[in-house]
Design a protein around this motif. Structure first.
Motif, PDB file in Angstrom:
ATOM      1  N   GLY A   4      48.559  32.543  46.514  1.00  0.00           N
ATOM      2  CA  GLY A   4      48.170  33.178  45.328  1.00  0.00           C
ATOM      3  C   GLY A   4      46.895  34.260  45.553  1.00  0.00           C
ATOM      4  N   TYR A   5      46.220  33.900  46.772  1.00  0.00           N
ATOM      5  CA  TYR A   5      45.100  34.790  46.776  1.00  0.00           C
ATOM      6  C   TYR A   5      45.311  36.056  47.699  1.00  0.00           C
ATOM      7  CZ  TYR A   5      41.943  31.376  45.340  1.00  0.00           C
ATOM      8  OH  TYR A   5      41.442  30.287  44.724  1.00  0.00           O
ATOM      9  N   LYS A   6      44.702  37.062  47.567  1.00  0.00           N
ATOM     10  CA  LYS A   6      45.002  38.433  48.245  1.00  0.00           C
ATOM     11  C   LYS A   6      44.973  38.204  49.831  1.00  0.00           C
ATOM     12  CE  LYS A   6      43.942  42.807  47.495  1.00  0.00           C
ATOM     13  NZ  LYS A   6      42.777  43.693  46.701  1.00  0.00           N
ATOM     14  N   HIS A   7      43.790  37.541  50.333  1.00  0.00           N
ATOM     15  CA  HIS A   7      43.551  37.145  51.706  1.00  0.00           C
ATOM     16  C   HIS A   7      43.378  35.790  51.968  1.00  0.00           C
ATOM     17  CE1 HIS A   7      42.167  41.387  50.516  1.00  0.00           C
ATOM     18  NE2 HIS A   7      42.967  41.641  51.800  1.00  0.00           N
ATOM     19  N   PHE A   8      43.547  35.425  53.026  1.00  0.00           N
ATOM     20  CA  PHE A   8      43.034  34.096  53.544  1.00  0.00           C
ATOM     21  C   PHE A   8      41.571  33.631  53.256  1.00  0.00           C
ATOM     22  CE2 PHE A   8      47.119  34.093  55.894  1.00  0.00           C
ATOM     23  CZ  PHE A   8      47.643  32.752  55.525  1.00  0.00           C
ATOM     24  N   MET A   9      41.044  34.999  53.422  1.00  0.00           N
ATOM     25  CA  MET A   9      39.442  34.822  53.367  1.00  0.00           C
ATOM     26  C   MET A   9      39.010  34.397  52.037  1.00  0.00           C
ATOM     27  SD  MET A   9      36.349  37.304  54.255  1.00  0.00           S
ATOM     28  CE  MET A   9      34.539  36.845  54.236  1.00  0.00           C
ATOM     29  N   ALA A  10      39.523  35.165  51.306  1.00  0.00           N
ATOM     30  CA  ALA A  10      39.411  34.804  49.766  1.00  0.00           C
ATOM     31  C   ALA A  10      39.895  32.984  49.493  1.00  0.00           C
ATOM     32  CB  ALA A  10      39.991  35.574  48.881  1.00  0.00           C
ATOM     33  N   LYS A  11      40.932  32.880  49.858  1.00  0.00           N
ATOM     34  CA  LYS A  11      41.126  31.533  49.613  1.00  0.00           C
ATOM     35  C   LYS A  11      40.513  30.366  50.141  1.00  0.00           C
ATOM     36  CE  LYS A  11      45.178  28.272  51.054  1.00  0.00           C
ATOM     37  NZ  LYS A  11      45.371  28.112  52.482  1.00  0.00           N
ATOM     38  N   GLU A  12      40.036  30.620  51.634  1.00  0.00           N
ATOM     39  CA  GLU A  12      39.035  29.888  52.170  1.00  0.00           C
ATOM     40  C   GLU A  12      37.472  29.842  51.510  1.00  0.00           C
ATOM     41  OE1 GLU A  12      40.083  31.241  56.221  1.00  0.00           O
ATOM     42  OE2 GLU A  12      41.709  30.240  56.053  1.00  0.00           O
ATOM     43  N   ILE A  13      37.235  30.827  51.094  1.00  0.00           N
ATOM     44  CA  ILE A  13      35.861  30.821  50.337  1.00  0.00           C
ATOM     45  C   ILE A  13      36.118  30.006  48.901  1.00  0.00           C
ATOM     46  CG2 ILE A  13      34.325  32.244  48.894  1.00  0.00           C
ATOM     47  CD1 ILE A  13      34.742  34.489  50.633  1.00  0.00           C
ATOM     48  N   ALA A  14      37.179  30.192  48.385  1.00  0.00           N
ATOM     49  CA  ALA A  14      37.613  29.353  47.008  1.00  0.00           C
ATOM     50  C   ALA A  14      37.646  27.800  47.411  1.00  0.00           C
ATOM     51  CB  ALA A  14      38.639  29.942  46.407  1.00  0.00           C
ATOM     52  N   GLU A  15      38.110  27.500  48.620  1.00  0.00           N
ATOM     53  CA  GLU A  15      38.292  26.136  48.847  1.00  0.00           C
ATOM     54  C   GLU A  15      37.183  25.206  49.284  1.00  0.00           C
ATOM     55  OE1 GLU A  15      42.694  26.407  51.278  1.00  0.00           O
ATOM     56  OE2 GLU A  15      40.836  26.359  52.366  1.00  0.00           O
ATOM     57  N   ALA A 152      37.054  35.967  59.985  1.00  0.00           N
ATOM     58  CA  ALA A 152      35.847  35.498  59.585  1.00  0.00           C
ATOM     59  C   ALA A 152      35.565  34.159  58.787  1.00  0.00           C
ATOM     60  CB  ALA A 152      35.259  36.570  58.234  1.00  0.00           C
ATOM     61  N   SER A 153      34.474  33.284  59.719  1.00  0.00           N
ATOM     62  CA  SER A 153      34.289  32.101  59.446  1.00  0.00           C
ATOM     63  C   SER A 153      33.868  31.915  58.046  1.00  0.00           C
ATOM     64  CB  SER A 153      33.532  31.449  60.643  1.00  0.00           C
ATOM     65  OG  SER A 153      33.754  30.037  60.299  1.00  0.00           O
ATOM     66  N   THR A 154      34.146  31.036  57.096  1.00  0.00           N
ATOM     67  CA  THR A 154      33.641  30.827  55.924  1.00  0.00           C
ATOM     68  C   THR A 154      33.314  29.433  55.657  1.00  0.00           C
ATOM     69  OG1 THR A 154      35.700  31.061  54.799  1.00  0.00           O
ATOM     70  CG2 THR A 154      34.334  32.924  55.005  1.00  0.00           C
ATOM     71  N   LYS A 155      34.721  28.593  55.250  1.00  0.00           N
ATOM     72  CA  LYS A 155      34.339  27.310  54.818  1.00  0.00           C
ATOM     73  C   LYS A 155      33.979  26.439  56.267  1.00  0.00           C
ATOM     74  CE  LYS A 155      39.361  26.405  55.611  1.00  0.00           C
ATOM     75  NZ  LYS A 155      40.656  25.282  54.932  1.00  0.00           N
ATOM     76  N   ALA A 156      34.005  26.969  57.436  1.00  0.00           N
ATOM     77  CA  ALA A 156      33.782  26.184  58.412  1.00  0.00           C
ATOM     78  C   ALA A 156      32.426  26.142  58.402  1.00  0.00           C
ATOM     79  CB  ALA A 156      34.384  26.801  59.802  1.00  0.00           C
ATOM     80  N   LEU A 332      27.751  31.136  49.881  1.00  0.00           N
ATOM     81  CA  LEU A 332      28.654  31.461  49.151  1.00  0.00           C
ATOM     82  C   LEU A 332      28.300  33.099  48.879  1.00  0.00           C
ATOM     83  CD1 LEU A 332      29.473  28.786  49.398  1.00  0.00           C
ATOM     84  CD2 LEU A 332      29.763  28.817  47.050  1.00  0.00           C
ATOM     85  N   PRO A 333      27.321  33.601  48.298  1.00  0.00           N
ATOM     86  CA  PRO A 333      27.139  34.783  48.055  1.00  0.00           C
ATOM     87  C   PRO A 333      27.259  35.874  49.211  1.00  0.00           C
ATOM     88  CG  PRO A 333      25.161  33.737  47.464  1.00  0.00           C
ATOM     89  CD  PRO A 333      26.273  32.759  47.810  1.00  0.00           C
ATOM     90  N   ALA A 334      26.696  35.395  50.201  1.00  0.00           N
ATOM     91  CA  ALA A 334      26.804  35.859  51.703  1.00  0.00           C
ATOM     92  C   ALA A 334      28.141  36.411  52.045  1.00  0.00           C
ATOM     93  CB  ALA A 334      25.937  35.039  52.818  1.00  0.00           C
ATOM     94  N   GLN A 335      29.201  35.208  51.682  1.00  0.00           N
ATOM     95  CA  GLN A 335      30.691  35.595  52.106  1.00  0.00           C
ATOM     96  C   GLN A 335      30.962  36.323  51.131  1.00  0.00           C
ATOM     97  OE1 GLN A 335      31.759  31.369  51.859  1.00  0.00           O
ATOM     98  NE2 GLN A 335      31.026  31.021  53.726  1.00  0.00           N
TER      99      GLN A 335
END
Ligand code: M6R
Length: 362
Positions: A4-15, A152-156, A332-335
């Motif tokens: 349901g997220y627009k991008h994988f990045m948004a999903k991975e931030i939210a995870e 872009a690495s986020t949750k990692a 989180l805010p950086a991402q």
């Protein structure tokens, strides 16, 4: 699947709240460290060398602050592509640690191979448990971030920080630098983070509005001191990689050694500054920026916002946390700034131009 997220990045931030909670469950049992980190002994470790590329390198830079402060062990940090050709001497008593999401980064793997037989022990901090880097190390410590698709690495990153902080706590315990009470308190602080992440993610709309304006800039500066300095570097990398806006990061104290010359009203300056022991110094750097017309975006907590006053261009307020764990929260805010700036610019967030998820060639 993007759930349901627009991008994988948004999903991975939210995870991140969920994956961090899961990772903590695997490494922490009540008030002590369990699992593979518990089995490591740092009593005879006289030095630690950390090597990685990109975002993983910034996780290593953060770990240097933790390991030196908590465990009092001298730490070297290096970019894998420099380390491998510089062929540095590896002193007896050195533990070498390689950090890589994919576990396949060519330079990091080559740096690991250089250390084989020279370092006392080779550890890796990886997301892909069956990777080459995991296989070739003495002990592989999985970060348990789950599959990361966005380039872009986020949750990692936050999960790398989690394992590296736990390593620092273990090393500090073995070195007799951290008593049981302080350790229990620190682990409790870490366990509260997933809930605090949720509060920070709820500030998304404030960050989105600020980011849409940041996206109009040609150049952006990021500043931070202490543990917030590596985070400033990570924020700048994230922004340039997906929004293609030129971004640079400096340790706040370096401002007057050159970069302050760049400040004018067209340059947003993003300052990561929880109200910690270094806050006053960062505020005075911020005032120098504002006095020259620079547009300050202050990322801080309620106490910091109050002390900084109302002259900032934007203020993003996060929950208050112990300064040791602040890098995980401020990631989180950086991402989100990078994400929303990229969306505002209409770039390909998950597949930025010229970049690959895993860099398996030099
Ligand atoms: O798989 P690795 O962690 O070894 O990858 C290292 C870098 O290539 C990686 O972190 C890169 O900088 C990211 N695209 C940053 O978001």
């Amino acid at each position: 699947d993007k759930s349901g997220y627009k991008h994988f990045m948004a999903k991975e931030i939210a995870e991140q709240p969920a994956v961090l909670a899961d990772a903590l469950n695997r490494y922490v049992d009540q008030d002590s460290i369990s699992g593979p980190i518990a089995d490591l002994d740092f009593t005879d470790t006289t030095g630690i060398t950390l090597v990685a590329c990109g975002t993983a390198f910034y996780a290593c830079l953060t770990a240097k602050y933790w390991l030196e402060k908590l465990a009092r062990i001298p730490v070297e940090v290096d970019i894998a592509s420099e380390f491998r050709y510089r062929e540095p001497p590896i002193a007896k008593g050195t533990t070498a640690i390689f950090v890589s999401q994919s576990g396949e980064t060519a330079d990091t793997l080559a740096a690991l191979r250089y250390c084989a037989g020279k370092a006392d022990r080779i550890l890796s901090v990886v997301n892909v448990a069956e990777s080459s880097i995991a296989r070739e190390s003495d002990v592989a410590l999985p970060i348990h971030a789950g599959v990361e698709v966005g380039v872009a690495s986020t949750k990692a990153f936050t999960c790398q920080l989690n394992v590296l902080l736990l390593l620092a706590i273990k090393a500090a315990t073995d070195k007799g630098e951290l008593d049981q009470g302080s350790r229990a308190k620190l682990l409790e602080t870490m366990r509260a983070l997933p809930g605090i992440f949720n509060v920070a993610l709820d500030r998304d709309s404030v960050i989105e509005t600020a980011s849409a304006q940041i996206a109009e800039a040609r150049d952006v500066l990021f500043l931070g001191r202490g543990l917030m300095y590596p985070l400033a570097l990570e924020g700048a990398l994230k922004l340039k990689e997906i929004s293609y806006i030129h971004a640079e990061a400096y340790a706040s104290g370096e401002l007057k050694h050159g970069p302050i010359a760049l400040i004018d009203k067209s340059v947003p300056v993003i300052v990561f500054a929880p109200r910690d022991s270094l806050f006053d110094k960062t505020v005075s750097n911020m005032q120098e920026v504002m006095a020259r017309g620079g547009k300050v975006v202050l990322v801080t907590d309620a106490a910091g916002a109050q002390q900084a006053g109302s002259d900032t261009w934007k203020t993003i307020i996060l929950p208050e946390v112990d300064e040791v764990v602040a890098p995980l929260l401020y990631a989180l805010p950086a991402q989100l700034i990078a994400y929303h700036a990229a969306v505002a610019k209409g770039t390909d967030v998950d597949q930025p131009r010229n970049l690959a998820k895993s860099v398996t060639v030099e």
